[in-house]
Structure formats: structure tokens, C-alpha cells
Scaffold this active site. Sequence first.
Site, PDB file in Angstrom:
ATOM      1  N   LYS A  16       0.832  -1.218   0.000  1.00 37.29           N
ATOM      2  CA  LYS A  16       0.000   0.000   0.000  1.00 37.29           C
ATOM      3  C   LYS A  16       0.855   1.252   0.000  1.00 37.29           C
ATOM      4  O   LYS A  16       2.041   1.237   0.378  1.00 37.29           O
ATOM      5  CB  LYS A  16      -0.919   0.014   1.225  1.00 37.29           C
ATOM      6  CG  LYS A  16      -0.207   0.005   2.587  1.00 37.29           C
ATOM      7  CD  LYS A  16       0.296   1.334   3.114  1.00 37.29           C
ATOM      8  CE  LYS A  16       1.029   1.232   4.429  1.00 37.29           C
ATOM      9  NZ  LYS A  16       1.727   2.447   4.824  1.00 37.29           N
ATOM     10  N   ASP A 159      -1.819  -2.271   9.814  1.00 32.91           N
ATOM     11  CA  ASP A 159      -2.099  -2.188   8.378  1.00 32.91           C
ATOM     12  C   ASP A 159      -2.710  -3.477   7.814  1.00 32.91           C
ATOM     13  O   ASP A 159      -3.023  -3.540   6.618  1.00 32.91           O
ATOM     14  CB  ASP A 159      -0.809  -1.893   7.600  1.00 32.91           C
ATOM     15  CG  ASP A 159      -0.301  -0.479   7.847  1.00 32.91           C
ATOM     16  OD1 ASP A 159      -1.107   0.376   8.259  1.00 32.91           O
ATOM     17  OD2 ASP A 159       0.903  -0.245   7.628  1.00 32.91           O
TER      18      ASP A 159
END
Length: 349
Positions: A16, A159
Site C-alpha cells: 500500500k 495495516d
Amino acid sequence: MNPSGPARVIASAPSKVNLILRVGATDEQGYHALATVFEALSIREFVVADLSGEAGGELPSVRTLVYEEQVGEEPRLSSRLTRVFSELDPESHLAVRAARAMGGDSRVSLTVHKLVPIAGGMAGGSADCAATLVAVNELLGLGFDLSRLQAIGRTLGADVPACLVGGISLGTGRGDTMEVLHPGTVAPRPLSSWWVLVFSDRGLSTPRVFGALDELRERTVPTASSAAPTITQGQLNALREPDSPLELRDLLENELQDAALSIRPELRVIGEHLVAMGCLTWLVSGSGPTVAGLAPGKDAALRTARAVESQKPEGVRAVAVAWGPVPGAMIERTLPSWADSMPGRNLTD
Ligand code: C5P
């Protein structure tokens, strides 16, 4: 553990970049309140899980093969980085911890094909976790739904939920309560975003960057940080349907960036270089040290990445091109060809 799934499962999960990252106050455990928008990127981790391990122990086994990106070519296995991983304590390996959290024991054997840099600000460890959660769910026939996997995932790393859901997603709380704003696609579309990623030759500790931000704020911001930072409705609407790279450029914002640059000022030089070579803008990815340049399109991304790769600036380990948003963690039928070859071929070092 009651194995009732297939004999071998392959799963993948995305890396990401944070398109927006706003940081608020810390909670009792020292975690910061976040409002962040993730974009899941096409550089994915692959995990193979099977039941070839011996019964009788608690700990799943793991083998990690680390690959190096090359612009426009298949990644190559790095014997040096693979060796570094083989020396790690398996109990600290996030994939092992994810398999255990799903009830896996020593019968579960994991192979992690690792492309996302360690401590790079791109959620490499969280992607390993997310892919392992999905793989072990299938391998053991557990049938946990996405929200249950997210609940387990957030205990392993902030995350992990973002790597599970993919797409463009809003993360609040510790950045781990997710709302998908825009789904990911398996192949690039005309409005996909294209990034040039410059990986550093050494990692940067996430807690250290959050700590540097707290120090910077103590010195410069007299008021207390917000307990719940927000992102405006206008920004969220624009991120639901970004209609050009220029619009995306104007939305990018990372409140951890100055803290990361206070520790690693040389990252700014890399970012400015990316813009001079054709990127629309640059930012530090999450807590860094990966520098992400937003390109106007695929061709410009490849051109810029090749140019930076050929110059090999000091402190740079590798350069890659990635696009997004892509889907979150998923079961795969096969491994990509670069991961399916015999270890030992195509060594970088
Ligand atoms: O959860 P994860 O292991 O990814 O977080 C690593 C570290 O980053 C935490 O121990 C904490 O110091 C910092 N962090 C934070 N606030 C968050 C996420 C991470 O302070 N929302």
C-alpha cells in the site's frame, strides 16, 4: 486444529501507499489515532500454505524467499536477503503469528514469496499476515468471513485490515477500521494510478517515525493533537471517484513525512529527483523510507523508473513501478512465474 480444506493453498495480498495520512493523539497503548486513505498497490506478497509439517508442535514452519524488483522485468530472487530472513526467529515472523492466530500448529508449513521491502512503509509485513490469514482460513476449512479476518488481523498489525480489503480504503481508529471507498481491479484501467517506488537500502522503524512526529509537535504545535483526526467529505468524495492523476496529486498528504525526513533527509532529494524526471509529485510512503512518485501514466512511470534505476542513486536498493488500486488479499490458483521457478535461478547476489 481440524484440517478439512485443500492440501495446498496459495494466497496473495497487496502492498500500500497512504494517499492521505493524518495523525492524532496517542492512546493508552501508545498507538496514534489516524485518519488515513490507503491505496492497495500491484506489488503483492504471495504465501503458499500446506500441511506438510510434522504434528506435535505449536509453531507453524516458514520459509521466506525474498525477491528484488527490476523495472520492466521479472523480479529476481536475492540470496542475501533470503539468508537474512532464514536467520530470523520464526516466532517473530508475522506470517507464523498469523497462522497461529488462526489455530494453525506445526503441521502448517508456509512459504512466503516476498517482494515488498521490510520496514519500507508499504505494509510488507502486514501483507504477509493478510495473505497468510486468507490462505490458512482456506487450508483449514475455517470459513471465517472478512470481518472476522480483519478482527484477527488488527491484533497482528495496524495495516493488516487495509491489506485484507484492498482498493482505496479509509482507515480510522488506529488506521485499522476500514471503509472501502473505491474497489480494486485485477488489471489496470485508464484511471488507475501509476507510481514509481524507490526502495531504500535500509529500513526505517515505524515507532521511531511516530516518535519523531511527537517530538516535532511538542516543539512546534502548542495545542494537543486531535483524538480523532478527520478527512473532509470533499476529499473522500474525490477519492471515491478520482478522475485524473492531477486531481489525485492535489489530494496527497502525509503528516508523517516531515518526521521521516527529519531522520532521513536524503529522501527529499530522491523525491525531488522523481519530479524532475517526470513525476507529478512525490511523497514518503507511510512512515517511509520508500519514496513514491505519482506518474502521469504507465509509460511515464516506466520511463522515470528506468532512468532512476540506471542512475542507481546512493542509498537506493531498487526501483519499481506499481499501479493501483488493486484487490485485497485473495486466493490464487497459481504462483506468478517469477516465484514458481526453482530457487537458485536468477539470483541477484
Ligand atoms: O501495528 P504495527 O505493528 O503496524 O505498528 C508498529 C508501531 O507503529 C506501533 O508499535 C506504534 O509505535 C506505531 N503506530 C502508532 N499508531 C498507529 C499505528 C502504528 O503509533 N496507528
